[in-house]
Design a protein around this motif. Structure first.
Motif, short mmCIF file in Angstrom:
data_model
loop_
_atom_site.label_atom_id
_atom_site.label_comp_id
_atom_site.label_asym_id
_atom_site.label_seq_id
_atom_site.Cartn_x
_atom_site.Cartn_y
_atom_site.Cartn_z
N ASN A 137 0.84 -1.19 0.00
CA ASN A 137 0.00 0.00 0.00
C ASN A 137 0.88 1.24 0.00
N VAL A 138 0.25 2.41 -0.04
CA VAL A 138 0.99 3.66 -0.12
C VAL A 138 1.85 3.86 1.12
N HIS A 139 1.32 3.55 2.28
CA HIS A 139 2.09 3.73 3.52
C HIS A 139 3.33 2.85 3.50
N ASP A 140 3.20 1.63 3.06
CA ASP A 140 4.38 0.76 2.97
C ASP A 140 5.43 1.36 2.03
N SER A 141 4.99 1.90 0.90
CA SER A 141 5.95 2.47 -0.04
C SER A 141 6.68 3.67 0.55
N ILE A 142 5.96 4.47 1.35
CA ILE A 142 6.59 5.62 2.00
C ILE A 142 7.66 5.16 2.98
N MET A 143 7.32 4.19 3.82
CA MET A 143 8.27 3.71 4.82
C MET A 143 9.46 3.01 4.15
N TYR A 144 9.19 2.25 3.10
CA TYR A 144 10.31 1.61 2.40
C TYR A 144 11.22 2.65 1.76
N SER A 145 10.64 3.68 1.14
CA SER A 145 11.45 4.72 0.48
C SER A 145 12.35 5.42 1.49
N ARG A 146 11.85 5.66 2.69
CA ARG A 146 12.69 6.28 3.71
C ARG A 146 13.83 5.35 4.12
N ALA A 147 13.52 4.06 4.28
CA ALA A 147 14.57 3.10 4.63
C ALA A 147 15.60 2.98 3.50
N PHE A 148 15.12 3.00 2.27
CA PHE A 148 16.01 2.93 1.12
C PHE A 148 16.93 4.15 1.08
N LEU A 149 16.37 5.33 1.30
CA LEU A 149 17.16 6.56 1.30
C LEU A 149 18.18 6.54 2.44
N THR A 150 17.78 6.01 3.57
CA THR A 150 18.71 5.91 4.70
C THR A 150 19.89 4.99 4.36
N ALA A 151 19.61 3.81 3.80
CA ALA A 151 20.68 2.88 3.44
C ALA A 151 21.55 3.44 2.32
N LEU A 152 20.95 4.17 1.41
CA LEU A 152 21.70 4.71 0.28
C LEU A 152 22.72 5.75 0.73
N LEU A 153 22.34 6.59 1.69
CA LEU A 153 23.19 7.70 2.10
C LEU A 153 23.99 7.43 3.36
N THR A 154 23.91 6.22 3.90
CA THR A 154 24.71 5.85 5.07
C THR A 154 26.12 5.48 4.62
N PRO A 155 27.16 6.07 5.20
CA PRO A 155 28.54 5.72 4.81
C PRO A 155 28.79 4.23 5.00
N GLN A 156 29.45 3.65 4.00
CA GLN A 156 29.75 2.22 4.04
C GLN A 156 31.07 1.98 4.75
N PRO A 157 31.07 1.24 5.86
CA PRO A 157 32.33 0.97 6.56
C PRO A 157 33.20 -0.01 5.78
N VAL A 158 34.36 0.48 5.35
CA VAL A 158 35.30 -0.35 4.61
C VAL A 158 36.58 -0.45 5.42
N VAL A 159 37.05 -1.66 5.68
CA VAL A 159 38.23 -1.87 6.51
C VAL A 159 39.44 -1.25 5.83
N ASP A 160 40.21 -0.43 6.60
CA ASP A 160 41.46 0.19 6.13
C ASP A 160 41.25 1.06 4.89
N ALA A 161 40.06 1.52 4.65
CA ALA A 161 39.81 2.39 3.50
C ALA A 161 39.95 3.84 3.92
N PRO A 162 40.44 4.71 3.04
CA PRO A 162 40.54 6.13 3.38
C PRO A 162 39.16 6.73 3.61
N GLU A 163 39.15 7.87 4.28
CA GLU A 163 37.88 8.48 4.66
C GLU A 163 37.04 8.86 3.45
N TRP A 164 37.69 9.32 2.36
CA TRP A 164 36.93 9.76 1.19
C TRP A 164 36.15 8.60 0.56
#
Length: 614
Positions: A137-164
């Motif tokens: 339903n529409v509410h599910d799509s809204i909540m999923y889109s927010r979770a998707f946006l959160t995962a997309l813009l969350t920095p990915q922890p990479v071992v021994d990788a530079p900050e950039w």
């Protein structure tokens, strides 16, 4: 000696010389046939496929035109070099396509995007956690889109990788560019209810096809406005590539009622670039809201290469392959035009163009021209040349990626059709079995035309009935197009689901008729066409055969347009073409007419003897 008498003696001498050559040729043919038990192709079958009139005369009578025009001295169809040349072109075209976009790397990126979208989890109302497949339903799509946006813009922890490398990288290797945009398509409210339902159902929100709103602004509950963007095709809001700022703006839109009953489609769009593969991608996460309660989701990724001629991607090598491929293509087109222009009469020129294999080749040239024009437009597109990877504003590379995908599609179609076109050139090889196989395939294609007419009518009936009976119960029958795809793969036994369909209302009756009519009767009709094609080719090799279809069509068109008759046309020589291998008198007559036609071709009035013979 008077000139007229000298000319008559000269023609008589030519005829005797050709009769002698024909007798020797027939004797050699009898020896070859007694040795290997196989004859040559039928007269009509060869005559309809020779490139020039001199080549036809070389086969039918070894006329003096052979030396005059330098006709090819081979017994096959076309030229022996055409098959390897076409195979070379197919290989060149394949390498050019693979140089246009790195298919292996793009496939890996596509799978990565799809898996990322499928594994993002969101909180469903009263039912716990869910993924993209659980959105209903529409509410599910809204909540999923927010979770998707959160995962997309969350920095990915990479071992021994530079900050950039830990900032703004999607799946750890793809650099997000510009911004993310939220776009929705809306409809206008209408009054569609019955009179007695209006107090209960005051407004209707129908489909985008009839009631889409394509201008103006959308006013939210907090009095902020969202304007309609013609460039993005909806009411759009940009959010930056900063997690906190993006989520804050998303929550504001949610509280302001950005999503409501008028929303019929919502998309999250973003772009990324991969430097190891030197490709970019435009990603659309799309939700479609049906006015009848269904919600569909899709993740669409379109890829392109911004700088195909740069040194980093081997642009010099790519340009060389492009030039070579274009050169070979132009060479083939020159041979095609020459083979048409060298025909002795407009009727034969048109017949040459109407030959099925030549029509397929002409279609290839048209598709190749379309791909070339699209490529030139893509290379010179100002958006591609002025694209700024570091800009914070969304630049929408969607149209560019669509154009790039269309170019690759057209090139793939040309590659496929050109491979099919090469079947015809197997007849230019001296191997009798290859020649026969090539001719059988051509005859099968001719026989498929009436079969497909019958098959189409019957198949459409099954498609419509399947949609009516099963469209409510299964998505694969939800519409005529979906039903057609399902039944088509059933017809060639490439899909399952037959047993479950029997359990649906009317399924047993439908499956019984479909198996009996489509999968048994029609499929065996196709087998019968193949067997009939084999018999027809054998008959043609024995000297029989009918007038080639392309010549029949050309004659009909030319008669309608008032084009003059072709005096001396060997295909219209009475009786000669049906016994071109065994009727010596017919061959003599054919050669005599060919010599006369060549002698007087271009003069206003042909000899009466030739005119009467025709």
């Amino acid at each position: 000696m008077p000139p007229a008498r000298g000319a008559a003696v000269s023609r008589s001498a030519k005829l005797k010389h050709h009769q002698k050559q024909q007798s020797q040729s027939e004797a050699q043919h009898v020896q070859r046939k007694s040795k290997d038990g196989d004859g040559t192709l039928g007269f009509h079958q060869r005559a309809s496929r020779f490139r020039t009139y001199p080549e036809l005369l070389q086969y039918s009578g070894k006329s003096c035109m052979e030396n005059r025009h330098g006709a090819e001295k081979h017994s096959g169809v076309g030229y022996p070099w055409e098959l390897p040349a076409h195979i070379l072109f197919v290989v060149l075209l394949y390498f050019m396509v693979t140089k246009t976009i790195p298919l292996g790397q793009v496939a890996a990126a596509k799978r990565g995007v799809d898996r990322f979208a499928a594994t993002v989890q969101f909180s469903r109302t009263h039912t716990g956690e869910g993924t993209l497949g659980d959105v209903s339903n529409v509410h599910d799509s809204i909540m999923y889109s927010r979770a998707f946006l959160t995962a997309l813009l969350t920095p990915q922890p990479v071992v021994d990788a530079p900050e950039w490398q830990q900032k703004l990288f999607f799946l750890e290797v793809n650099r997000l560019v510009n911004s993310v945009v939220l776009v929705q398509r809306r409809v206008k409210p209408t009054d569609c209810s019955y009179d007695d339902m209006r107090p209960l159902y005051k407004q209707c929100y129908e489909s985008l096809d009839s009631q889409e709103k394509t201008s103006g602004v959308m006013t939210l509950l907090d009095d902020s406005v969202v304007p309609y963007s013609e460039r993005l095709g909806g009411f759009a809001v940009e959010v930056p590539l900063d997690k906190d700022a993006a989520l804050g703006r998303f929550d504001e839109l949610r509280k302001g009622g950005f999503w409501d009953s008028a929303t019929r489609e919502f998309a999250v769009r973003f772009a990324f670039h991969n430097s190891p593969g030197h490709y970019s991608a435009n990603v659309n996460l799309v939700f479609e809201y049906s006015p009848y309660g269904q919600v569909k989701s899709d993740v669409d990724s379109a890829f392109l290469r911004f700088k195909p001629y740069s040194a980093e991607v081997g642009g010099g090598e790519f340009l060389v392959i492009q030039v070579l491929t274009l050169g070979v293509l132009l060479g083939f087109f020159s041979v095609y035009c020459w083979s048409v222009a060298k025909q002795p009469h407009p009727r034969w020129m048109l017949a040459r163009v109407l030959r099925p294999w030549q029509l397929l080749e002409l279609l290839n040239y048209i598709l190749a021209a379309v791909a070339i024009i699209m490529w030139l437009n893509y290379v010179n597109n100002p958006q591609r040349n002025n694209f700024d990877f570091s800009s914070p504003d969304f630049q929408d590379i969607g149209p560019l990626s669509e154009d790039f995908s269309a170019i690759v599609f057209f090139l793939a179609v040309v590659l496929l059709l050109w491979t099919i076109r090469a079947i015809d050139f197997f007849a230019s090889i001296g191997n009798k079995r290859l020649q026969r196989t090539s001719n059988i395939i051509e005859e099968v294609l001719k026989g498929l035309v009436p079969f497909l007419a019958i098959f189409g009518v019957i198949f459409v009936g099954f498609v419509l009935v399947a949609h009516i009976l099963f469209g409510v119960h299964e998505d694969r029958f939800n519409g005529p197009e979906a039903s057609a795809y399902t039944l088509l793969v059933w017809f060639v036994a490439l899909s399952d689901g037959h047993r479950s369909t029997i359990d649906l209302p009317g399924g047993g009756f439908f499956m019984f008729l479909f198996i009996l009519v489509a999968m048994v009767l029609l499929f065996n009709m196709f087998i019968a066409i193949v067997m009939a094609a084999h018999d027809q080719v054998v008959e043609d090799e024995d000297g029989g055969g009918e007038m080639p279809v392309n010549h029949v069509m050309a004659d009909a068109i030319c008669d309608r347009l008032g084009v003059g008759k072709f005096v001396g046309d060997p295909l219209h020589t009475s009786g000669a073409h049906k016994h071109a291998k065994t009727d010596k008198l017919g061959l003599q007559r054919l050669v005599e007419m060919a010599i006369e036609a060549d002698q007087y071709r271009g003069q206003p009035q042909p000899p009466s003897a030739v005119a009467n013979a025709v």
